[in-house]
Design a protein around this motif. Structure first.
Motif, PDB file in Angstrom:
ATOM      1  N   ASP A 179       6.579   0.854   6.399  1.00  0.00           N
ATOM      2  CA  ASP A 179       5.138   0.559   6.246  1.00  0.00           C
ATOM      3  C   ASP A 179       4.470   1.587   5.362  1.00  0.00           C
ATOM      4  OD1 ASP A 179       2.542  -0.304   6.566  1.00  0.00           O
ATOM      5  OD2 ASP A 179       2.357   0.351   8.627  1.00  0.00           O
ATOM      6  N   ASP A 180       4.277   1.395   4.101  1.00  0.00           N
ATOM      7  CA  ASP A 180       4.600   0.158   3.433  1.00  0.00           C
ATOM      8  C   ASP A 180       5.274   0.484   2.102  1.00  0.00           C
ATOM      9  OD1 ASP A 180       4.661  -2.591   2.964  1.00  0.00           O
ATOM     10  OD2 ASP A 180       2.713  -2.585   1.982  1.00  0.00           O
ATOM     11  N   HIS A 188       0.841  -1.206   0.000  1.00  0.00           N
ATOM     12  CA  HIS A 188       0.000   0.000   0.000  1.00  0.00           C
ATOM     13  C   HIS A 188       0.869   1.246   0.000  1.00  0.00           C
ATOM     14  CE1 HIS A 188       0.368   0.780   4.411  1.00  0.00           C
ATOM     15  NE2 HIS A 188       0.353  -0.520   4.535  1.00  0.00           N
ATOM     16  N   GLU A 227      -5.062   1.591   2.993  1.00  0.00           N
ATOM     17  CA  GLU A 227      -4.898   0.518   3.987  1.00  0.00           C
ATOM     18  C   GLU A 227      -4.913   1.077   5.402  1.00  0.00           C
ATOM     19  OE1 GLU A 227      -3.557  -2.401   6.673  1.00  0.00           O
ATOM     20  OE2 GLU A 227      -2.407  -0.590   6.283  1.00  0.00           O
ATOM     21  N   GLU A 228      -4.312   2.245   5.571  1.00  0.00           N
ATOM     22  CA  GLU A 228      -4.186   2.801   6.923  1.00  0.00           C
ATOM     23  C   GLU A 228      -5.482   3.435   7.428  1.00  0.00           C
ATOM     24  OE1 GLU A 228      -1.819   1.798   8.449  1.00  0.00           O
ATOM     25  OE2 GLU A 228       0.056   1.829   7.329  1.00  0.00           O
ATOM     26  N   ASP A 265       3.215  -6.647   3.646  1.00  0.00           N
ATOM     27  CA  ASP A 265       2.801  -5.616   4.613  1.00  0.00           C
ATOM     28  C   ASP A 265       2.922  -6.119   6.041  1.00  0.00           C
ATOM     29  OD1 ASP A 265       1.905  -3.114   5.416  1.00  0.00           O
ATOM     30  OD2 ASP A 265      -0.194  -3.704   5.401  1.00  0.00           O
TER      31      ASP A 265
HETATM   32 ZN   LIG Z   1       0.971  -1.442   6.336  1.00  0.00          ZN
END
Ligand SMILES: [Zn+2]
Length: 445
Positions: free
Chosen positions: A121-122, A88, A152-153, A179
């Motif tokens: 990340d990431d 991501h 994603e976050e 991830d």
């Molecule tokens: Zn991540």
């Protein structure tokens, strides 16, 4: 052959690192509406980087205004398997700049690490995928697809819709989700299980309204004390979760050294651990239950009054193999059975997320294990569990049930993903790229 790949990665590394640093400089904080333009910019940069590797790439979104994801494809030899690479491009908020030893969006090398928000990340997941592709140049051993998400976050809200809309273009024999992380510096891992989550609010009422504690104390119980007694039944004296009918399973036989547990958990001096079994069983494959919030009058200003109602939030992690339906039912049953003194109990499910147990067997796992062992000079990867939940992994397993899903990543115990001074261990990063390239080669058969 493996020596060739290693040498090639070493040669490519400065360029990969430059591209990673370029990505880190983009403030793609998906939780911050003011930086939506930066999320767009990171999607564009990601698209351009994969396009430069000869992939047919496109920015897609589930609907107008939804966060941008990048999907792409480059065919390999006839008959070769298809491998989907996931990462991501959005990042967590950097929060207070004062907590960082160098500016969060200015990648900075100190000691063995490269620091910056997203350095691990990431965006390092994206860079590792790029690196593995560059090793092969024009001669990819497999058909490669990429899917780089931009939300994603913030919970991957539109991921299910994206997976559905682009199912044909994302379908693969093997899905590599970069991830997660490794067990320790020098010890690789494949993440094979994740606990699920059930959050429930519990309200206890003992009186219809507050009354004088001197007039009624001794006869009428207050709600706080009653709630505390109910909460105390949720664990036994050893700190083991005391709810009947929850599932527990075995964990890999790995030793989590006491110093690491103490340092990484932030345990206060003298603290004893709760529960039974190995540390990793307690963290990965057994249920856990915590109280994460409490509604009660403040101590300051508390009057001589019996509190009529009180509320607590229960956060329960459930073991791989259990279901949120079972866990919710068992927890509710336990609370109903143990509520003391005829108090009125009301429970509300806040949210749930299923646990995941990945079938870590078969040719794709053999290929990955051999690649990791080679990249880490003979140290085989351990099957790692994750105590928390990563719901999007379940989405992939559900959408592509026939695919082998490999959960890998660049993180190590001191990465501090989501925290200040997030940092990528550069030597491990190089091994991650070597491992991914070897894995693509092995998957080709
Ligand atoms: Zn991540």
């Amino acid at each position: 052959m493996s020596a060739d790949i290693r040498a090639k990665v070493a040669e490519l590394l400065p360029g990969i690192r430059r591209d990673l640093e370029g990505l880190v400089r983009i403030e793609s904080v998906s939780a911050d509406p003011a930086r939506a333009g930066e999320v767009e910019r990171s999607a564009q940069r990601t698209r351009d980087l994969f396009a430069a590797e000869g992939l047919e790439v496109e920015i897609v979104r589930a609907h107008e205004g939804a966060p941008p994801a990048v999907i792409g494809e480059r065919p390999g030899p006839e008959g070769a398997p298809t491998v989907l690479l996931y990462a991501h491009h959005d990042v967590q908020p950097e929060n207070d700049h004062a907590d960082w030893d160098s500016p969060p969006f200015e990648p900075t090398e100190r000691g063995e690490r490269l620091y910056g928000r997203g350095a691990a990340d990431d965006k390092a997941g994206i860079a590792a995928h790029l690196g593995a592709l560059r090793v092969f140049g024009e001669e990819l051993p497999v058909t490669v697809k990429v899917f780089i998400e931009g939300e994603e976050e913030v919970g991957s809200d539109t991921l299910p819709a994206l997976l559905e809309q682009y199912a044909d273009r994302l379908a693969a024999d093997v899905i590599v989700i970069a991830d997660s992380g490794n067990w320790d510096i020098g010890v690789p891992a494949l993440t094979t299980s994740l606990r699920g989550l059930v959050r429930m609010d519990v309200e206890i009422r003992t009186l219809t309204h507050a009354v004088h504690s001197g007039m009624w104390g001794g006869l009428a119980p207050d709600a706080l004390m009653t709630l505390a007694r109910l909460i105390s039944t949720l664990h036994d004296d050893a700190g083991e979760v005391a709810i009947a009918g929850l599932h527990s399973g075995p964990a890999a036989e790995v030793d989590y050294p006491e110093e690491r547990l103490r340092a990484e958990s932030g345990a206060a001096p003298g603290l004893e651990w709760i529960g039974t079994g190995s540390a990793v069983e307690r963290l990965w494959t057994k249920p856990a239950l915590s109280i994460t919030g409490l509604d009660a009058p403040k101590v300051e200003g508390a009057s001589n009054t019996l509190v009529p109602a009180a509320r607590a939030r229960i956060s329960m992690r459930i073991a791989p193999g259990d279901t949120t339906a079972n866990a919710t039912a068992r927890l509710t049953e336990h609370l109903e059975r143990h509520v003391p003194w005829g108090a009125t109990l009301r429970t509300t499910v806040v949210d749930t997320g299923e646990a995941t147990q990945i079938d870590a067997t078969g040719p794709a796992y053999d290929a990955a294990r051999a690649a990791f062992t080679e990249a880490w000079d003979g140290t085989a990867p351990i099957d790692m569990g994750v105590g928390g939940s990563i719901p999007f992994i379940a989405e992939f397993l559900e959408t592509f049930p026939q695919a082998s899903v490999l959960v890998t990543g660049v993180e190590d115990p001191d990465t501090r993903a989501h925290g200040a001074n997030e940092g990528l261990h550069l030597a491990e990063f190089e091994r991650v790229i070597v491992a991914e390239a070897l894995m693509l080669r092995n998957l080709a058969g």
